[in-house]
Design an enzyme around this catalytic site. Structure first.
Site, PDB file in Angstrom:
ATOM      1  N   GLY A  31     -12.411 -19.245   8.419  1.00  0.00           N
ATOM      2  CA  GLY A  31     -11.217 -18.400   8.917  1.00  0.00           C
ATOM      3  C   GLY A  31     -11.486 -17.311  10.086  1.00  0.00           C
ATOM      4  O   GLY A  31     -12.845 -17.589  10.577  1.00  0.00           O
ATOM      5  N   GLY A  33     -10.841 -13.331  11.787  1.00  0.00           N
ATOM      6  CA  GLY A  33     -10.177 -12.048  11.524  1.00  0.00           C
ATOM      7  C   GLY A  33      -9.826 -11.625  13.069  1.00  0.00           C
ATOM      8  O   GLY A  33     -10.091 -12.306  13.874  1.00  0.00           O
ATOM      9  N   ALA A  36     -13.812 -11.293  14.565  1.00  0.00           N
ATOM     10  CA  ALA A  36     -14.887 -12.411  14.109  1.00  0.00           C
ATOM     11  C   ALA A  36     -14.280 -13.610  13.685  1.00  0.00           C
ATOM     12  O   ALA A  36     -13.103 -13.558  13.153  1.00  0.00           O
ATOM     13  CB  ALA A  36     -15.860 -11.752  13.153  1.00  0.00           C
ATOM     14  N   VAL A  38     -15.217 -16.701  11.107  1.00  0.00           N
ATOM     15  CA  VAL A  38     -16.154 -16.709   9.937  1.00  0.00           C
ATOM     16  C   VAL A  38     -16.302 -18.269   9.659  1.00  0.00           C
ATOM     17  O   VAL A  38     -15.568 -18.995   9.544  1.00  0.00           O
ATOM     18  CB  VAL A  38     -15.584 -16.151   8.680  1.00  0.00           C
ATOM     19  CG1 VAL A  38     -16.449 -16.188   7.491  1.00  0.00           C
ATOM     20  CG2 VAL A  38     -14.986 -14.668   9.331  1.00  0.00           C
ATOM     21  N   LYS A  53     -20.608 -14.401  10.437  1.00  0.00           N
ATOM     22  CA  LYS A  53     -19.452 -13.620  11.259  1.00  0.00           C
ATOM     23  C   LYS A  53     -19.911 -13.666  12.609  1.00  0.00           C
ATOM     24  O   LYS A  53     -20.943 -13.239  12.907  1.00  0.00           O
ATOM     25  CB  LYS A  53     -19.141 -12.350  10.504  1.00  0.00           C
ATOM     26  CG  LYS A  53     -18.507 -12.506   9.144  1.00  0.00           C
ATOM     27  CD  LYS A  53     -17.677 -11.083   8.829  1.00  0.00           C
ATOM     28  CE  LYS A  53     -16.781 -11.326   7.710  1.00  0.00           C
ATOM     29  NZ  LYS A  53     -15.830 -10.279   7.671  1.00  0.00           N
ATOM     30  N   ASP A 147     -11.602   0.420   6.412  1.00  0.00           N
ATOM     31  CA  ASP A 147     -10.762  -0.807   6.149  1.00  0.00           C
ATOM     32  C   ASP A 147     -10.552  -1.336   4.913  1.00  0.00           C
ATOM     33  O   ASP A 147     -10.582  -2.563   4.481  1.00  0.00           O
ATOM     34  CB  ASP A 147     -11.385  -1.812   7.255  1.00  0.00           C
ATOM     35  CG  ASP A 147     -10.048  -2.717   7.397  1.00  0.00           C
ATOM     36  OD1 ASP A 147      -8.934  -2.330   7.437  1.00  0.00           O
ATOM     37  OD2 ASP A 147     -10.441  -3.998   7.995  1.00  0.00           O
TER      38      ASP A 147
END
Length: 526
Positions: A31, A33, A36, A38, A53, A147
């Protein structure tokens, strides 16, 4: 086709897949973000799966950002704790800035809430306890996460809760060049920001406690306390608006638990808990709290799926009838894969109905939930216990207790993949089938590819299913799984029955071109 070893990290939808970075062989993309990409990779020297990452290219050109990224990631690597995703290495190879970290096979809290809704109180309490323990460890070493949100709380297949991305959210202070907009923080992040974070003030661990409180509210209420059409609209509410009363939204929760969440979300840091250790102490005062030998509240963190019942079998039959009716009524389409996908879905549903209708009666159906799976003396004994119990939890326990017993772990993961598939949990099943499809052993690869093909067919992902079928064909004789073989045969036969003459001819041309002229029925030998 471009050589994957020379492509850039942003090249194509799969990016670095197939490339080797030092000791890491990139297997597949997991996936992405805001900062980054992944990937799942294998660390060759240790023969273990890791998550890689990779810093996005638009950030990799900022020297200040790279320095902070590296320094803080190294600081986070010093956080060794059972409830924190471990960072193994921070580096830069061939222009690719990366972090290698622990791979957690499971779901994050956000995904769990989407699929299952708010957890029962004791399970929620256990999740809160483990996240608070992670925050206590970080605060003790001067690390502020910045976060905390459901997406960064991982629920592992073993039942552990792990907080991810420690240090990675600490990007910059307001006076530095890198700000929230430049970094590309997702619109969802302001849902969990502390008031002082919204205002750009200096942060301490109490900011993480606020975000943790908002996350707990979301977990328990099923929705975050504040929403809005823009990040600014949400941020203003964190500054000035009081959250709804959690006790009014969840009357089944202990008042003490609601009070903890409300105190975590106090606007002023001084009104919150002074530390995460104080949160742990408060959680011990919640009625019904009971800790095990490791200090974790006794509540099942396994994520069992509902067992198949006569009702689910009836629903499958109804879906099959609806699919066949739709197929009969629609006009004949000359795109060979559109009708193929619909026909295959019908065949696979039919196979599922037949399989469930002919299986032995479930002797535990309607009985109370089985107790927690106990550790056995050896991996073989743990596997034998799982064979007799035949539950998701039992199969997960094999890897949890004996992760180094590769043989029995592999067998248990195959059983898990089958059960996830039969219970329509395609996301979890696909994770396992993907991993088996990458194995060198042909039997394991055939198993993984067959599972991928079934799920891609059900989801009408025709292009992916076609590629998987071509990859499976050379090793089709190695598939030993009766359920998957039957599903393939049924789907393949249904194709030729459902398609009109011209489309069938096109399908046969594709078969001969990609699978060879010897592609005779049945697709996979019984």
């Amino acid at each position: 086709m471009a050589d994957p070893t020379t492509s850039s990290p942003a090249a194509g939808p799969e990016g670095l897949v197939g490339r080797r970075l030092g000791d890491y062989q990139i297997l597949r993309r997991l996936g992405q973000g805001a900062m980054a990409e992944v990937y799942l990779a294998e660390q060759l020297s240790l023969r273990r799966r890791v998550a890689i990452k990779v810093l996005k290219s638009q950030l990799a050109g900022d020297a200040t950002y790279i320095t902070r990224f590296q320094n803080e990631a190294r600081a986070a690597a010093a956080l060794v704790h059972a409830n924190i995703v471990q960072i193994y290495e921070v580096g830069c190879l061939e222009g690719v800035h990366f972090i290698a970290q622990e791979y957690v096979a499971g779901v994050n809290l956000h995904e769990l809430l989407v699929r299952r809704g708010p957890p029962e109180p004791m399970l929620a309490l256990s999740i809160m306890w483990q996240v608070a323990a992670a925050l206590a460890k970080a605060a003790g070493q001067g690390i502020v996460h910045r976060d905390i949100k459901p997406e960064n709380i991982m629920l592992a297949g073993s039942g552990e809760v792990k907080v991810a991305d420690f240090g990675l959210a600490r990007t910059a202070q307001p006076h530095e060049a890198v700000n929230l907009t430049q970094v590309g923080i997702t619109l969802g992040t302001p849902l969990y920001m502390s008031p002082e974070q919204v205002e750009g003030k200096p942060l301490d661990p109490r900011s993480d406690l606020y975000s943790f409180g908002v996350t707990c509210f979301h977990m328990l209420a099923g929705r975050p306390p504040f929403t809005g059409e823009t990040p600014l609209a949400v941020a203003v509410q964190h500054l000035h608006k009081q959250p709804p009363a959690l006790a009014e939204l969840r009357g089944d929760l202990p008042a003490e638990l609601c009070a903890i969440v409300e105190r975590l979300m106090a606007k002023e840091p001084a009104q919150r808990f002074a530390s995460a250790r104080d949160v742990l102490a408060a959680l011990r005062g919640v009625p019904g709290f009971a800790s095990g030998t490791d200090g974790v509240p006794q509540a099942s963190l396994e994520l069992p799926l509902p067992a198949a019942t006569p009702t689910t079998r009836l629903e499958a039959t109804q879906r099959l009838a609806a699919t066949m009716q739709t197929l009969a009524m629609q006009p004949r389409v000359r795109l060979r894969w559109r009708l193929w996908s619909a026909a295959a879905v019908a065949a696979l549903l039919a196979g599922a109905v037949i399989a469930w209708s002919t299986r032995e009666p479930d002797l535990l159906q309607g009985a109370a939930s089985p107790p927690a799976i106990q550790r056995q003396a050896t991996g073989r004994e743990q596997f034998d216990l799982a064979m007799s119990v035949a539950t998701i939890e039992a199969w997960q326990a094999v890897e949890h207790y004996f992760p180094t017993d590769a043989y029995h772990v592999r067998l248990a993961r195959q059983e898990l993949a089958r059960q996830y598939l039969q219970q329509d949990d395609y996301d979890r099943a696909l994770v396992l089938f993907h991993e088996f499809a990458l194995e060198e052993d042909e039997e394991l690869r055939a198993f993984g590819l067959a599972g991928q093909f079934v799920i891609e067919t059900i989801r009408a992902q025709s292009s992916a299913a076609r590629q998987t079928l071509a990859a499976l064909w050379p090793v089709r004789g190695k598939l030993r799984d009766d359920l998957l073989r039957q599903s393939f045969n049924a789907a393949y036969r249904t194709i030729q029955k459902a398609l009109d003459e011209q489309t069938s001819s096109q399908w046969q041309s594709w078969v001969e071109e990609n699978l060879g002229e010897d592609a005779e029925l049945p697709l996979l030998a019984p």
